[in-house]
Design a protein around this motif. Sequence first.
Motif, PDB file in Angstrom:
ATOM      1  N   ILE A 197      12.907  -7.316 -13.929  1.00 43.39           N
ATOM      2  CA  ILE A 197      11.787  -6.780 -14.370  1.00 43.39           C
ATOM      3  C   ILE A 197      10.597  -5.442 -13.052  1.00 43.39           C
ATOM      4  N   ARG A 198      10.187  -4.966 -14.228  1.00 47.60           N
ATOM      5  CA  ARG A 198       9.578  -3.569 -12.749  1.00 47.60           C
ATOM      6  C   ARG A 198       7.822  -3.585 -12.700  1.00 47.60           C
ATOM      7  N   THR A 199       7.776  -3.166 -12.028  1.00 45.80           N
ATOM      8  CA  THR A 199       6.129  -3.416 -12.181  1.00 45.80           C
ATOM      9  C   THR A 199       5.274  -1.804 -11.154  1.00 45.80           C
ATOM     10  N   GLY A 200       4.085  -1.797 -12.115  1.00 47.56           N
ATOM     11  CA  GLY A 200       3.470  -0.614 -11.111  1.00 47.56           C
ATOM     12  C   GLY A 200       2.690  -0.970 -10.249  1.00 47.56           C
ATOM     13  N   GLY A 201       2.612  -2.070  -9.788  1.00 43.88           N
ATOM     14  CA  GLY A 201       1.582  -2.678  -8.414  1.00 43.88           C
ATOM     15  C   GLY A 201       0.667  -3.174  -9.114  1.00 43.88           C
ATOM     16  N   ASN A 202       0.255  -4.016  -7.962  1.00 43.09           N
ATOM     17  CA  ASN A 202      -1.367  -4.418  -9.144  1.00 43.09           C
ATOM     18  C   ASN A 202      -2.430  -3.826  -7.309  1.00 43.09           C
ATOM     19  N   ALA A 203      -3.472  -3.002  -8.079  1.00 45.65           N
ATOM     20  CA  ALA A 203      -4.539  -2.834  -7.333  1.00 45.65           C
ATOM     21  C   ALA A 203      -6.088  -3.592  -7.453  1.00 45.65           C
ATOM     22  N   TYR A 204      -5.810  -4.989  -7.496  1.00 47.11           N
ATOM     23  CA  TYR A 204      -6.849  -5.584  -7.179  1.00 47.11           C
ATOM     24  C   TYR A 204      -6.459  -6.769  -6.232  1.00 47.11           C
ATOM     25  N   GLY A 205      -5.782  -6.503  -5.219  1.00 49.63           N
ATOM     26  CA  GLY A 205      -5.133  -7.620  -4.074  1.00 49.63           C
ATOM     27  C   GLY A 205      -6.544  -7.498  -3.813  1.00 49.63           C
ATOM     28  N   HIS A 206      -6.848  -8.589  -3.063  1.00 42.96           N
ATOM     29  CA  HIS A 206      -8.079  -8.779  -1.954  1.00 42.96           C
ATOM     30  C   HIS A 206      -8.151 -10.087  -0.791  1.00 42.96           C
TER      31      HIS A 206
END
Length: 357
Positions: free
Chosen positions: A221-230
Amino acid sequence: MTARTENLNVVGVDHMPSPVEIKARVPMTGQAAEAVLAGRRALMDILDRKDPRMFVIVGPCSIHDPKAGLDYARRLRKLADDVRDTFHIIMRVYFEKPRTSTGWKGFINDPRMDDSFHIEEGMERGRRFLRDVAELGLPAATEALDPIAPQYYGDLVSWTAIGARTAESQTHREMASGLSTPVGFKNGTDGSLEAAVNGILSASRPHSFLGLSDSGASAIIRTGGNAYGHLVLRGGGGRPNYDTVSIALAEQALTKAKLPRNIVVDCSHSNSWKKPELQPLVMRDVIHQIREGNRSVVGLMVESFIEAGNQPIPADLSQLRYGCSVTDACVDWATTEQMLRKGHEVLRDVLRSRGTA
């Protein structure tokens, strides 16, 4: 030769249907998809400060009875309409329960609650429940515990939590980087923020890791990253952390890490000493902080069910009390409604002029 060196403690390997098979049995519908997407869009807009509202994750500690769960969802759906100009309501739908030692590990792991562990049944029924909730027009939130599970039902989820016990886990950070939802990282059980802040940073980056394809095959699995971590503050280390000083320190930690100052306060767990009757007081305190000018708290979490408290799982399941939690104790429906309506009344005009953090 491998028979002498592997699976020495494994007593059985049973067939598990692939994600695509479970999705074929419980397919996504247009109505459900719209609710999921609308839920995610609203959450992202709140986190981006394009939407001045707060979001509230509210519902049972865990789902064990789909009938009672849907009863609750229908009530919550009506209430969500009444408070929608202040709160974006998302139902808490937790199927997996992390355990410090032993205990019922949740609906997916043991749906019959008798230690028969029909995971294949739990997965299908869990997906069906999420679809039923979405078809009511209500978005759902869950905790990602098993790294394979999101392949089975992640398309029906609008918000995801990474729990206090797993925020430090590289596996869960990698998984979060590929999830399609905003992800809340909880502070550690000792109350520290470091693991959660580092988790948000890690999940925002691309990752490559072993996983499962829709067809059930091993995959990279290759991901682009999650910009909505909090960040989710849930208390810990023997004390709550929703007070003004704790929130100021959390803001500083996020700023130092060059992360948006987006904070969710969990009114349950250590913030209320696991006493459900204290959850309204936690919420009231946080709302007061917002009235006094706080701009970083964007969400709340409340553990709530039809009946107050909790109950042990009896040997005779017919003795279970309807609408009462079998894990953490919850506030009842009447209290839930009062909390949300009062919060709506107090914050209705405040949030419109709140601005960005």
